[in-house]
Design a protein around this motif. Structure first.
Motif, PDB file in Angstrom:
ATOM      1  N   TRP A 205       0.524 -10.655   2.196  1.00  0.00           N
ATOM      2  CA  TRP A 205       1.600  -9.788   2.136  1.00  0.00           C
ATOM      3  C   TRP A 205       2.901  -9.919   2.999  1.00  0.00           C
ATOM      4  O   TRP A 205       4.028  -9.841   2.643  1.00  0.00           O
ATOM      5  CB  TRP A 205       0.976  -8.372   2.443  1.00  0.00           C
ATOM      6  N   LEU A 206       2.513 -10.457   4.428  1.00  0.00           N
ATOM      7  CA  LEU A 206       3.542 -10.959   5.335  1.00  0.00           C
ATOM      8  C   LEU A 206       4.166 -12.091   4.951  1.00  0.00           C
ATOM      9  O   LEU A 206       5.578 -11.974   5.389  1.00  0.00           O
ATOM     10  CB  LEU A 206       2.947 -11.082   6.321  1.00  0.00           C
ATOM     11  N   GLU A 207       3.877 -12.787   4.154  1.00  0.00           N
ATOM     12  CA  GLU A 207       4.638 -14.023   3.676  1.00  0.00           C
ATOM     13  C   GLU A 207       5.807 -13.448   2.734  1.00  0.00           C
ATOM     14  O   GLU A 207       6.812 -13.992   2.683  1.00  0.00           O
ATOM     15  CB  GLU A 207       3.736 -15.054   2.968  1.00  0.00           C
ATOM     16  N   GLU A 208       5.713 -12.334   1.958  1.00  0.00           N
ATOM     17  CA  GLU A 208       6.700 -11.892   1.123  1.00  0.00           C
ATOM     18  C   GLU A 208       7.708 -10.710   1.859  1.00  0.00           C
ATOM     19  O   GLU A 208       8.757 -10.374   1.194  1.00  0.00           O
ATOM     20  CB  GLU A 208       6.003 -10.938   0.030  1.00  0.00           C
ATOM     21  N   HIS A 209       7.244 -10.474   3.221  1.00  0.00           N
ATOM     22  CA  HIS A 209       8.045  -9.695   3.967  1.00  0.00           C
ATOM     23  C   HIS A 209       8.423 -10.415   5.563  1.00  0.00           C
ATOM     24  O   HIS A 209       7.423 -10.015   6.581  1.00  0.00           O
ATOM     25  CB  HIS A 209       7.403  -8.243   4.198  1.00  0.00           C
TER      26      HIS A 209
END
Length: 288
Positions: A205-209
């Protein structure tokens, strides 16, 4: 170190005393400079066994203690060889005192579980005019509630969210609220290394944010998280002396307490203020 010195570093049998005799151990040095920068008890024991010195982890600790040396309580706190307690503490304090340009520092943590408690109502009065005592029937409800909190250090504003668990799904939902409340700049989140904070789902999820970055506190150093101090104020405002019938009551109390505390919020400053300078009293000399 020559081969002759290495041979003298191995244990030998002292036939006169009838027990093992240990020769002075040669100095350990790193053959590969790209290896770990800090020694642990396990790595020292492994290096000694590589030099044909059969020694255990506890023996290494005793030898260091007798020589007046000791390793840090947490020499390596990462899953791999990495920085220890002092570098992590310095990095987190640096985020508080000198944050990066155009960046927001957030302290996040979970409080709970807050469990609803139900008490049966009193059965009023008896026909003869006496007060009927309520039966001792106290039970804890199965609906556990966790309170997520994120403290913005620069102005003391707080974001809270209630959830029924501390899994990765609710943590990502909470991170989304933090990102929506801070639409510009990078976001540095200081929190503990909980499984939901560093799970595969959360990392994906953090890769997209990419604006959100984590700075995990060391093990046993919760005092580095300023959110712990805010929880102390929150407990007095929302939870102290109260009983809740269901999770909705907990969510309502959390929202009201957060709004009240945000209305008088102030920036959170790391460290104590400098003590005031003491003014010396003027001394007079009386001549008789």
């Amino acid at each position: 170190m020559t081969e002759q010195e290495r041979s003298r570093s191995s244990p030998g049998q002292d036939r006169a005393a009838g027990r093992l005799r240990w020769e002075p151990v040669a100095e350990l040095w790193a053959f590969d400079e790209s290896g770990p920068a800090e020694w642990t008890l396990d790595s020292l024991a492994a290096a000694a066994r590589a030099e044909r010195i059969e020694v255990g982890r506890l023996q290494v600790r005793r030898i260091l203690f007798r020589r007046g040396r000791a390793l840090a309580p947490h020499p390596v706190l990462d899953a791999v060889e990495g920085p220890g307690l002092r570098p992590k503490r310095t990095r987190i304090i640096g985020l508080y005192t000198h944050p990066p340009d155009d960046a927001t520092v957030i302290c996040a943590d979970e409080l709970g579980p807050v469990i609803p408690r139900t008490f049966p109502p009193a059965p009023a009065w008896s026909p003869d005019g006496r007060r009927i005592k309520a039966e001792l029937d106290y039970s804890r409800g199965p609906e556990k509630t966790w309170v997520y909190g994120a403290l913005r250090v620069r102005d003391g504003q707080q974001i809270t969210m209630t959830a029924s668990s501390r899994n990765s799904v609710f943590y990502q939902r909470f991170l989304q609220q933090v990102e929506d409340a801070n639409p510009t700049g990078e976001i540095w989140i200081v929190t503990d290394n909980l499984s939901s904070h560093n799970s595969l789902s959360t990392r994906t999820w953090l890769e997209e944010h990419p604006r959100i970055h984590h700075s995990f506190i060391p093990v046993g150093a919760c005092w580095l998280n300023l959110q712990e101090g805010w929880w102390r104020i929150f407990r007095k405002a929302a939870l102290a002396g109260r009983s809740f019938a269901n999770p909705d009551d907990i969510a309502q109390a959390t929202t009201l307490a957060t709004d009240q505390l945000n209305s008088r919020a102030r920036p959170w400053v790391w460290g104590r203020a400098a003590p005031p300078t003491r003014s010396l009293r003027r001394r007079y000399v009386y001549l008789l």
